[in-house]
Write an enzyme that holds these catalytic residues in place. Sequence first.
Site, PDB file in Angstrom:
ATOM      1  N   GLU A 146      -0.844  -4.220   9.527  1.00  0.00           N
ATOM      2  CA  GLU A 146      -1.258  -3.619   8.253  1.00  0.00           C
ATOM      3  C   GLU A 146      -2.515  -4.318   7.716  1.00  0.00           C
ATOM      4  O   GLU A 146      -2.507  -4.887   6.620  1.00  0.00           O
ATOM      5  CB  GLU A 146      -0.130  -3.647   7.236  1.00  0.00           C
ATOM      6  CG  GLU A 146       1.017  -2.730   7.617  1.00  0.00           C
ATOM      7  CD  GLU A 146       2.039  -2.540   6.490  1.00  0.00           C
ATOM      8  OE1 GLU A 146       2.057  -3.348   5.550  1.00  0.00           O
ATOM      9  OE2 GLU A 146       2.807  -1.568   6.560  1.00  0.00           O
ATOM     10  N   GLU A 304       6.752   2.033  11.074  1.00  0.00           N
ATOM     11  CA  GLU A 304       7.701   1.400  10.150  1.00  0.00           C
ATOM     12  C   GLU A 304       8.129   2.410   9.111  1.00  0.00           C
ATOM     13  O   GLU A 304       7.310   3.156   8.592  1.00  0.00           O
ATOM     14  CB  GLU A 304       7.054   0.244   9.369  1.00  0.00           C
ATOM     15  CG  GLU A 304       6.719  -0.995  10.139  1.00  0.00           C
ATOM     16  CD  GLU A 304       6.106  -2.060   9.216  1.00  0.00           C
ATOM     17  OE1 GLU A 304       6.329  -1.996   7.992  1.00  0.00           O
ATOM     18  OE2 GLU A 304       5.390  -2.918   9.727  1.00  0.00           O
TER      19      GLU A 304
HETATM   20  C1  GAL Z   1       5.195  -3.652   5.691  1.00  0.00           C
HETATM   21  C2  GAL Z   1       4.993  -4.775   6.687  1.00  0.00           C
HETATM   22  C3  GAL Z   1       6.293  -5.320   7.228  1.00  0.00           C
HETATM   23  C4  GAL Z   1       7.291  -5.469   6.111  1.00  0.00           C
HETATM   24  C5  GAL Z   1       7.484  -4.154   5.426  1.00  0.00           C
HETATM   25  C6  GAL Z   1       8.498  -4.193   4.310  1.00  0.00           C
HETATM   26  O1  GAL Z   1       4.156  -3.673   4.770  1.00  0.00           O
HETATM   27  O2  GAL Z   1       4.178  -4.372   7.759  1.00  0.00           O
HETATM   28  O3  GAL Z   1       6.034  -6.546   7.851  1.00  0.00           O
HETATM   29  O4  GAL Z   1       6.819  -6.422   5.212  1.00  0.00           O
HETATM   30  O5  GAL Z   1       6.272  -3.751   4.859  1.00  0.00           O
HETATM   31  O6  GAL Z   1       8.621  -2.943   3.678  1.00  0.00           O
END
Ligand code: GAL
Length: 658
Positions: A146, A304
């Site tokens: 990110e 994610e």
């Molecule tokens: C994203 C990140 C992850 C985790 C996740 C939590 O921003 O890539 O590592 O922190 O959020 O929602």
Amino acid sequence: MTRGLDYGADYNPEQWPLDVRLEDVGLMREAGVTILSVGIFSWAMLEPREGEHDFGWLDDTLDRLHGAGIRVALATATASPPPWLTRKHPEILPELADGTVLHPGGRQAYSVSSPVFRDYALRMTRTMAERYGEHPALALWHVDNELGCHVPHDYSDDAAAAFRRWLERRYGTVAALNTAWGTAFWSQRYGSFDEVLPPRTAPTYANPTQQLDFARYSSDELLVHYRALRDVLREVTPHVPTTTNLMLSTGTKWMDYFSWAGDLDVVANDHYLRAHDPEGHVELAFSADLTRGVAGGDPWILMEHSTSAVNWQPRNRAKGEGEMLRNSLTHVARGADAVMFFQWRQSAAGAEKFHSAMVPHAGRDTNVWRRTVELGAALGALGPVRGSRVRADVALVFDYPAWWGAELDSHPTQALRYTDEVLAWYRALWRRNVTVDLVPAGADLTGYRVVVIPTLYCVTDHAAAAVARAAEAGASVLVTFFSGIVDEHDHVRLGGYPGAFRDLLGVRTEEFFPLLDGERRTLDDGTSSQLWTEKTHLAGAEAVRTYADGPLAGWPAVTRRAVGDGVAWYAATRLDETGTARVVDALLTEAGVAPAAEAPDGVEVVRRHGEGTSFLFVVNHTGADVTVATHGRELIRATDVDGEVRVPAHGVAVVQES
Ligand code: GAL
């Protein structure tokens, strides 16, 4: 048997003892996991002291996953520098506009403009590539994580130097910069590039073109960092594709991902539901369509999302009945070929211990685990969908520089939120189950039957011409207020608003009348408007709606003009939901655009097209069972569908149509 769609998560085995890691593999098999992102935040574990490496645990992890048939998206491990590095080189830390240094202790405490940090990150990337490049589990490189999530803008001295170099490349001479930035104003004229700074905290409004260019530079600078790491990976492991996880949603403003896309071998996105929003699933659909837009229509990876609650919103709501499956399959319906979560196992320690995961704190006897296994089975059955594509008759222009520009300070109103304007029109189309392609300004719009352009504040001549061409060629084009106002340098297009679109729309606005909080105007059809009004003269267009009250009573609020084979509409105000829906219906009707399928309210329908086949996704956001007309085979339940598919309350169906 066809391989299913990919399924997995971030996997952080370094947080767990060996017995848990061994248990993980059995659970992954039970859930149907096929891919994991590994090593994202592992730098301090892999290189505990400068030049001293400890790869044993990662070697074992990759071997174990490979043994279980699971593939790995391996990270460069550079997403957070280890403490020894920031102690030795505090100059790599980023700074805020007011000079505040962002210290280590969280994550992402680095400046991508720091040559020192860049060197260390390149070295770590090379080490990873050389060690694991031939590992049979390696399927994909995951660069950093990110990029720009916490530090989209860095105002440090290293960043200032990089900004100056970027400006020299953009403008060539300081005279050109002075013209573009309008520095005749407020004694801002520069004698050399050395005098230029990032827009650090100033006594009052910083030069708006400087702000806009700093936003452009910052997005480019993060991409430059990605490219540098990517190039090392390509050199050492040319056979392995590379990506990084983007954050395409209405919540991430500062990276112009359309300009990044060409550098990713596959587009990957992270999306988190807005828990406070009862229609968060509409924003989710928007983000998924935006990801497909950035991917140029190619399938992409949902890298994610969350099985249930997150830890970083003001109230972290657990997901409701069927919500995780609906969320996941909405992404798939809109082009994802892989579904992944943050993260595999819920952490016991650290800032994210209350963030949900596939394996919750409470273990296997939980709803989250059962739903995780259920989703794995569903994705396993959706193999035939892989590689198929979404088609749309409607384009909605979504443009990052226009977002940055529209929300600059010292504007007619500070209440305008670009993404609210975009979502208002997207939502009306979503409710009609009309699929939308999200495209940047300047994209080729030919072939679309409807083109929607919400609040495109800054626009180049080239992009404005593409819009006019679409209307000439037969599209119904809608432009909304505060569009076409300035050029790419934030210079007003003189002669009346909406500058770049004035001739196309056949209107001329002489003055803006933004509304106060809570203030509304009634229109002649009984609907209302808020936020914005303007005094618009007809210059070739006809008025479709006028204001019925207020100082502009009788003046046009919505206009329409026939252009070539098409039509150009203008919405000079923020219409309420009914008013927005009426305009959308008029556009769809005159352009002959039909929904993906007829479905009850609250039921989302999208179609993916494969070779000689198509897949109808029906996502039921309501609490009642519904039916939708179709024929074929429902893939998740493996049943034939003859005439209509029944979708349970809160559930999803995917029909391969015959
Ligand atoms: C994203 C990140 C992850 C985790 C996740 C939590 O921003 O890539 O590592 O922190 O959020 O929602």
